[in-house]
Design a protein around this motif. Structure first.
Motif, PDB file in Angstrom:
ATOM      1  N   UNK A 289     -46.593 -77.566   7.630  1.00 27.46           N
ATOM      2  CA  UNK A 289     -46.259 -78.619   6.667  1.00 27.46           C
ATOM      3  C   UNK A 289     -45.320 -78.150   5.558  1.00 27.46           C
ATOM      4  N   UNK A 290     -45.441 -76.921   5.132  1.00 28.99           N
ATOM      5  CA  UNK A 290     -44.561 -76.420   4.085  1.00 28.99           C
ATOM      6  C   UNK A 290     -43.228 -75.937   4.659  1.00 28.99           C
ATOM      7  N   UNK A 291     -43.266 -75.233   5.766  1.00 34.98           N
ATOM      8  CA  UNK A 291     -42.095 -74.466   6.186  1.00 34.98           C
ATOM      9  C   UNK A 291     -41.385 -74.972   7.431  1.00 34.98           C
ATOM     10  N   UNK A 292     -41.845 -76.078   8.011  1.00 37.43           N
ATOM     11  CA  UNK A 292     -41.156 -76.594   9.195  1.00 37.43           C
ATOM     12  C   UNK A 292     -40.382 -77.875   8.872  1.00 37.43           C
ATOM     13  N   UNK A 293     -39.654 -78.368   9.860  1.00 33.82           N
ATOM     14  CA  UNK A 293     -38.877 -79.596   9.692  1.00 33.82           C
ATOM     15  C   UNK A 293     -39.756 -80.811  10.000  1.00 33.82           C
ATOM     16  N   UNK A 294     -39.364 -81.984   9.516  1.00 36.92           N
ATOM     17  CA  UNK A 294     -40.119 -83.188   9.868  1.00 36.92           C
ATOM     18  C   UNK A 294     -40.234 -83.392  11.376  1.00 36.92           C
ATOM     19  N   UNK A 296     -40.349 -81.068  13.750  1.00 42.56           N
ATOM     20  CA  UNK A 296     -41.354 -80.144  14.277  1.00 42.56           C
ATOM     21  C   UNK A 296     -42.758 -80.601  13.897  1.00 42.56           C
ATOM     22  N   UNK A 297     -42.889 -81.135  12.700  1.00 41.83           N
ATOM     23  CA  UNK A 297     -44.194 -81.610  12.232  1.00 41.83           C
ATOM     24  C   UNK A 297     -44.649 -82.808  13.050  1.00 41.83           C
ATOM     25  N   UNK A 298     -43.745 -83.707  13.353  1.00 38.51           N
ATOM     26  CA  UNK A 298     -44.098 -84.860  14.192  1.00 38.51           C
ATOM     27  C   UNK A 298     -44.556 -84.395  15.576  1.00 38.51           C
ATOM     28  N   UNK A 299     -43.855 -83.410  16.128  1.00 38.82           N
ATOM     29  CA  UNK A 299     -44.208 -82.910  17.457  1.00 38.82           C
ATOM     30  C   UNK A 299     -45.599 -82.289  17.450  1.00 38.82           C
ATOM     31  N   UNK A 300     -45.876 -81.450  16.449  1.00 34.37           N
ATOM     32  CA  UNK A 300     -47.192 -80.814  16.366  1.00 34.37           C
ATOM     33  C   UNK A 300     -48.272 -81.838  16.040  1.00 34.37           C
ATOM     34  N   UNK A 301     -47.950 -82.794  15.193  1.00 37.10           N
ATOM     35  CA  UNK A 301     -48.915 -83.846  14.860  1.00 37.10           C
ATOM     36  C   UNK A 301     -49.337 -84.604  16.106  1.00 37.10           C
ATOM     37  N   UNK A 302     -48.378 -84.895  16.954  1.00 35.62           N
ATOM     38  CA  UNK A 302     -48.695 -85.635  18.173  1.00 35.62           C
ATOM     39  C   UNK A 302     -49.601 -84.814  19.083  1.00 35.62           C
ATOM     40  N   UNK A 303     -49.376 -83.509  19.132  1.00 33.39           N
ATOM     41  CA  UNK A 303     -50.234 -82.639  19.943  1.00 33.39           C
ATOM     42  C   UNK A 303     -51.675 -82.664  19.431  1.00 33.39           C
ATOM     43  N   UNK A 324     -42.072 -83.703   0.359  1.00 34.75           N
ATOM     44  CA  UNK A 324     -42.630 -85.034   0.608  1.00 34.75           C
ATOM     45  C   UNK A 324     -42.294 -85.518   2.009  1.00 34.75           C
ATOM     46  N   UNK A 325     -41.070 -85.272   2.461  1.00 34.54           N
ATOM     47  CA  UNK A 325     -40.676 -85.766   3.787  1.00 34.54           C
ATOM     48  C   UNK A 325     -41.511 -85.144   4.897  1.00 34.54           C
ATOM     49  N   UNK A 326     -41.996 -83.942   4.676  1.00 36.87           N
ATOM     50  CA  UNK A 326     -42.833 -83.295   5.686  1.00 36.87           C
ATOM     51  C   UNK A 326     -44.207 -83.960   5.777  1.00 36.87           C
ATOM     52  N   UNK A 327     -44.765 -84.292   4.627  1.00 39.22           N
ATOM     53  CA  UNK A 327     -46.034 -85.009   4.638  1.00 39.22           C
ATOM     54  C   UNK A 327     -45.870 -86.400   5.246  1.00 39.22           C
TER      55      UNK A 327
END
Length: 339
Positions: A289-294, A296-303, A324-327
């Motif tokens: 959440x802090x160090x990745x791109x939105x 990448x976060x969407x991809x991991x969130x879906x997993x 904020x965009x990452x959250x």
């Protein structure tokens, strides 16, 4: 299926009822520097002033998009209430406990007779009332507190882990004391408008102290808090740090409604290790959440969602520098998920 308000939706998920979609919430700390800059309420002042605390908590909803508001942002107010020395936080760091006040049974007795209208405990409750007056009909109002085992450690210091193994009478007495306080504090938060309770008990881990000690020094005391909250129709979420995989089935015996797991836990395994509790988590707050791109976060969130997680959320407290965009990337995936 009918659509629900965010308040209804979270309550239904935590109590095992069907809903239209996943709520987008964070059960751990929500404050970030970008939110502070957007709303004008900054740490450390927002830890000590009810209006500023409520304003920053509100930013989690109005700036980021979480479908709940939550206070406080740290887990030191309880220890400070009992006289522990606290290292002040900064705009980017939370305060921490550096001094302790209990070594003997007499010390425990001397802490009794406390008044919950004093100190930061009261500030948190005032902030909850501000938020409940504004959002209580629509949004979940989350009250959060450090759990009784970790509060005992804050009060007693690092000797606590040895104490439970070598001085059972003292250990159980301190647990009774901290739990009595937790129940009273939680009830006051509910009186002020909290409708969801979060217990943050970072060191109350079966991995850390073993199942035998967890059953004796943790489960009965978490159960007392859960029972008190359930009498008031308030669901309870428990967060314990570290790899809690092997202890999850034991953790839920206290009757907790949700268990928040951190990034060290495999989401699918966690879901399979409980019978009734909703598993919450578990995006890595630092490496993801802090160090990745939105993206990448969407991809991991879906997993994580595909693994069967009940509520998508950070695996621990949100890092203050999280964009904020990452959250919002995590929130987007949560809101798009149909159970």
């Amino acid at each position: 299926m009918a659509e629900y308000t965010p308040k209804e939706r979270l309550s239904r998920v935590l109590t095992g009822q069907p809903v239209d979609r996943m709520p987008a919430v964070c059960v751990t700390q929500t404050g970030t520097v970008e939110q502070m800059e957007a709303c004008g309420a900054f740490w450390p002042e927002a830890n000590y002033d009810a209006e500023k605390m409520a304003t920053l908590a509100e930013a989690g909803h109005t700036v980021v998009g979480f479908e709940a508001v939550r206070v406080p942002f740290d887990i030191t107010a309880e220890a400070e209430f009992f006289g522990c020395e606290i290292k002040d936080g900064t705009q980017e760091q939370q305060p921490s406990v550096i001094g302790h006040v209990v070594k003997t049974m007499e010390d425990i007795e001397n802490l009794k007779g406390y008044d919950l209208s004093n100190g930061r405990i009261n500030v948190v409750c005032d902030a909850i009332k501000i938020l409940a007056d504004k959002y209580g009909d629509e949004l979940p109002i989350m009250g959060s507190m450090i759990g009784p085992f970790s509060l005992a450690q804050h009060i007693n210091g690092d000797e606590w882990f040895m104490a439970i193994m070598t001085n059972e009478e003292f250990g159980l007495a301190l647990m009774e004391f901290t739990t009595e306080f937790n129940v009273a504090y939680a009830k006051k938060m509910v009186e002020n408008g909290a409708d969801t309770m979060v217990i943050i008990d970072p060191t109350a881990s079966a991995q850390l102290i073993g199942n035998e000690f967890y059953e004796k020094f943790v489960v009965p005391y978490h159960k007392k808090i859960c029972d008190a909250m359930h009498e008031l129709n308030v669901p309870v979420v428990l967060h314990v740090c570290g790899d809690t995989t092997l202890g999850l089935s034991l953790m839920e015996t206290c009757g907790v409604d949700g268990i928040s797991v951190d990034q060290n836990v495999d989401a699918a395994t966690a879901v399979g290790n409980v019978k009734n509790a909703v598993i919450v988590g578990n995006l890595d707050p630092v490496n993801m959440l802090w160090n990745q791109t939105p993206e990448a976060i969407k991809e991991q969130s879906q997993k994580v969602v595909d693994a069967g997680i009940g509520l998508l959320a950070p695996g621990c407290g949100t890092v203050s520098k999280t964009p904020t965009v990452n959250l919002q990337a995590m929130i987007e995936v949560a809101k798009s998920h149909k159970y």
